[in-house]
Design a protein around this motif. Structure first.
Motif, short mmCIF file in Angstrom:
data_model
loop_
_atom_site.label_atom_id
_atom_site.label_comp_id
_atom_site.label_asym_id
_atom_site.label_seq_id
_atom_site.Cartn_x
_atom_site.Cartn_y
_atom_site.Cartn_z
N LEU A 27 0.83 -1.32 0.00
CA LEU A 27 0.05 -0.02 0.02
C LEU A 27 0.98 1.21 0.09
CD1 LEU A 27 -2.90 -1.14 2.55
CD2 LEU A 27 -2.85 -1.26 0.07
N SER A 28 0.41 2.34 -0.73
CA SER A 28 0.91 3.54 -0.74
C SER A 28 0.38 4.35 0.34
CB SER A 28 0.88 4.25 -2.24
OG SER A 28 1.58 5.64 -1.95
N PHE A 77 -3.98 6.40 3.15
CA PHE A 77 -3.53 5.24 2.27
C PHE A 77 -4.26 5.30 1.06
CE2 PHE A 77 -6.48 3.45 4.88
CZ PHE A 77 -7.44 2.33 4.24
N ASP A 78 -3.94 4.93 -0.15
CA ASP A 78 -4.86 4.50 -1.28
C ASP A 78 -5.16 2.93 -0.87
OD1 ASP A 78 -4.47 6.96 -2.31
OD2 ASP A 78 -2.80 6.39 -3.67
N PRO A 79 -6.31 2.53 -1.25
CA PRO A 79 -6.89 1.01 -1.11
C PRO A 79 -6.09 0.29 -2.08
CG PRO A 79 -8.65 2.60 -1.04
CD PRO A 79 -7.61 3.53 -1.47
N SER A 80 -5.74 -1.02 -1.65
CA SER A 80 -5.27 -1.93 -2.82
C SER A 80 -5.99 -1.80 -4.06
CB SER A 80 -5.59 -3.15 -2.08
OG SER A 80 -4.81 -3.68 -0.76
N TYR A 81 -5.21 -2.08 -5.19
CA TYR A 81 -5.68 -1.99 -6.58
C TYR A 81 -6.03 -0.84 -7.01
CZ TYR A 81 -5.78 -7.23 -5.85
OH TYR A 81 -5.43 -8.42 -5.53
N ASN A 82 -5.93 0.28 -6.06
CA ASN A 82 -6.27 1.60 -6.57
C ASN A 82 -5.16 2.70 -6.18
OD1 ASN A 82 -9.45 1.54 -7.29
ND2 ASN A 82 -9.10 0.08 -5.71
N GLU A 86 -0.07 -0.93 -4.75
CA GLU A 86 -0.05 -1.97 -5.84
C GLU A 86 -1.81 -2.88 -6.12
OE1 GLU A 86 3.03 -4.67 -4.48
OE2 GLU A 86 4.69 -3.41 -5.19
N GLY A 87 -1.59 -3.81 -7.01
CA GLY A 87 -2.38 -4.71 -7.39
C GLY A 87 -2.63 -4.58 -8.93
N ASP A 88 -2.42 -5.79 -9.32
CA ASP A 88 -2.26 -5.57 -10.85
C ASP A 88 -3.62 -5.68 -11.63
OD1 ASP A 88 -2.61 -8.18 -10.77
OD2 ASP A 88 -0.87 -8.88 -11.47
N VAL A 89 -4.89 -5.93 -11.10
CA VAL A 89 -6.22 -5.55 -11.54
C VAL A 89 -6.51 -4.22 -11.20
CG1 VAL A 89 -8.43 -6.60 -11.79
CG2 VAL A 89 -6.52 -8.00 -11.51
N GLU A 96 -13.17 -8.08 1.43
CA GLU A 96 -12.31 -8.67 2.40
C GLU A 96 -10.96 -7.85 2.07
OE1 GLU A 96 -10.03 -12.74 3.78
OE2 GLU A 96 -11.10 -12.76 1.81
N VAL A 97 -10.35 -7.61 0.93
CA VAL A 97 -9.13 -6.75 0.66
C VAL A 97 -9.29 -5.39 1.36
CG1 VAL A 97 -7.86 -6.05 -1.02
CG2 VAL A 97 -8.70 -8.07 -1.53
N PHE A 98 -10.28 -4.68 1.17
CA PHE A 98 -10.46 -3.35 1.67
C PHE A 98 -10.58 -3.17 3.07
CE2 PHE A 98 -12.22 -0.95 -2.43
CZ PHE A 98 -10.90 -1.24 -2.89
N VAL A 99 -11.14 -4.29 3.79
CA VAL A 99 -10.89 -4.41 5.30
C VAL A 99 -9.54 -4.69 5.82
CG1 VAL A 99 -11.67 -5.63 7.30
CG2 VAL A 99 -13.47 -5.16 5.86
N GLU A 100 -8.77 -5.52 5.00
CA GLU A 100 -7.45 -5.80 5.20
C GLU A 100 -6.56 -4.82 5.10
OE1 GLU A 100 -3.76 -7.36 5.78
OE2 GLU A 100 -5.74 -8.14 6.53
N ASP A 101 -6.91 -3.80 4.15
CA ASP A 101 -6.11 -2.50 4.25
C ASP A 101 -6.04 -1.91 5.53
OD1 ASP A 101 -5.63 -3.08 1.55
OD2 ASP A 101 -7.14 -1.48 0.81
#
Length: 314
Positions: A27-28, A77-82, A86-89, A96-101
């Protein structure tokens, strides 16, 4: 890429940071600290999550800038994939991914020099309100949660806004999204849903779309990383997995729900207030709509946020 929509206070430092989630996505983020902070400060720490479709240079940074002046270490932070994470899709979303962030942000803050890991809290704006609450249900390291203009994204996808999605419409949507998965499996190019914030605003624009468009699609809140679009098939996971079915598990840690009295989204906060266990508080900002609390510093109740977290950490 910067393009922050606000000016950094001279009383605050902002440092770019990065850290991994348990899914292996880096994450950034930005870490805001009082300018006089050092590794011995033992500051209380907060994570501020962006609205659904937003990035750290917008509302989260405005909150972090002010709260760092008030003695908090604040992570955005920027959410995963956004955004810059990082995140290549690209532009994928997932409950689940956004809660994990949020869990990963707690990992980061709790191991950073000068931050007190026993005094960590979360502020979730819009969709991040639901993600932050969901994280707190199972993460006792989060000692207090505040939401601002909260959206429950899973409920919105499953029911439509305000319960507008009836059974027949839902079945038709699921058929369409199922067919879309075959298309994307074959050509490898995920399709994007429509923008949540329209670029063109006319007399016919829906009032909610107008509200978002006047922020995201105008200089007021524009950032090139914030398209307010996600992949179409992302909505399937939100329709299938409830975010907030364990709210009682947060107690006795406190919950603060902040909403504008004119917000189109106020029913989300009102319903969560009914469902959550004590201690809880619903705080209403007079003369404010949903998006006003993203960036209008004369309306955002910073004094309330400060007293809530200071009290929770005492």
């Amino acid at each position: 890429m910067d393009n922050y929509i606000f000016t950094l206070s001279p009383e605050v430092t902002r440092t770019p940071v990065s850290y991994p989630t348990r899914f292996g996505i880096t994450l950034s983020g930005d870490l805001y600290l009082p300018r006089n902070a050092n590794e011995h400060s033992a500051l209380p720490g907060l994570i501020v999550g962006a609205p659904y479709g937003g990035v750290k240079q917008q509302g989260p940074g405005i909150y972090a800038n002010e709260l760092a002046k008030r003695g908090f270490a604040v992570l955005t932070f920027d959410p995963s994939y956004n955004g810059d994470s990082e995140g290549d899709v690209r532009r994928l979303s997932s409950p689940e991914v956004f809660v994990e962030d949020f869990h990963a942000g707690i990992d980061f803050l709790g191991t950073y020099p000068g931050i007190n890991r026993d005094q960590l809290g979360v502020i979730g704006i819009c969709g991040s309100g639901g993600f932050g609450l969901s994280a707190a249900q199972v993460d006792p390291r989060i000692k207090a949660v505040a939401t601002v203009s909260m959206y429950d994204i899973s409920r919105m996808h499953a029911e439509g806004f305000g319960g507008s999605l009836d059974d027949d419409s839902r079945k038709a949507l699921l058929e369409t999204l199922a067919e879309q998965r075959w298309v994307e499996f074959k050509d490898g190019r995920p399709a994007l849903a429509d923008r949540g914030a329209p670029l063109e605003i006319t007399e016919e624009t829906h009032p909610i779309g107008r509200e978002f468009g006047e922020f995201y699609s105008r200089p007021r809140g524009y950032h090139p990383n914030s398209s307010t679009q996600f992949t179409k098939t992302s909505s399937l996971s939100f329709m299938n997995f409830p975010l907030l079915d364990k709210l009682a598990w947060i107690a006795p840690r406190p919950v603060l729900l902040i909403m504008g009295d004119e917000a189109h989204s106020r029913y989300f906060s009102e319903d969560i207030f009914t469902q959550a266990a004590e201690p809880k508080e619903l705080y209403i900002v007079e003369g404010s709509n949903h998006v006003d609390l993203y960036d209008k510093t004369d309306l955002i109740p910073f004094d309330k946020l400060q007293s809530f977290f200071k009290g929770a950490f005492a």
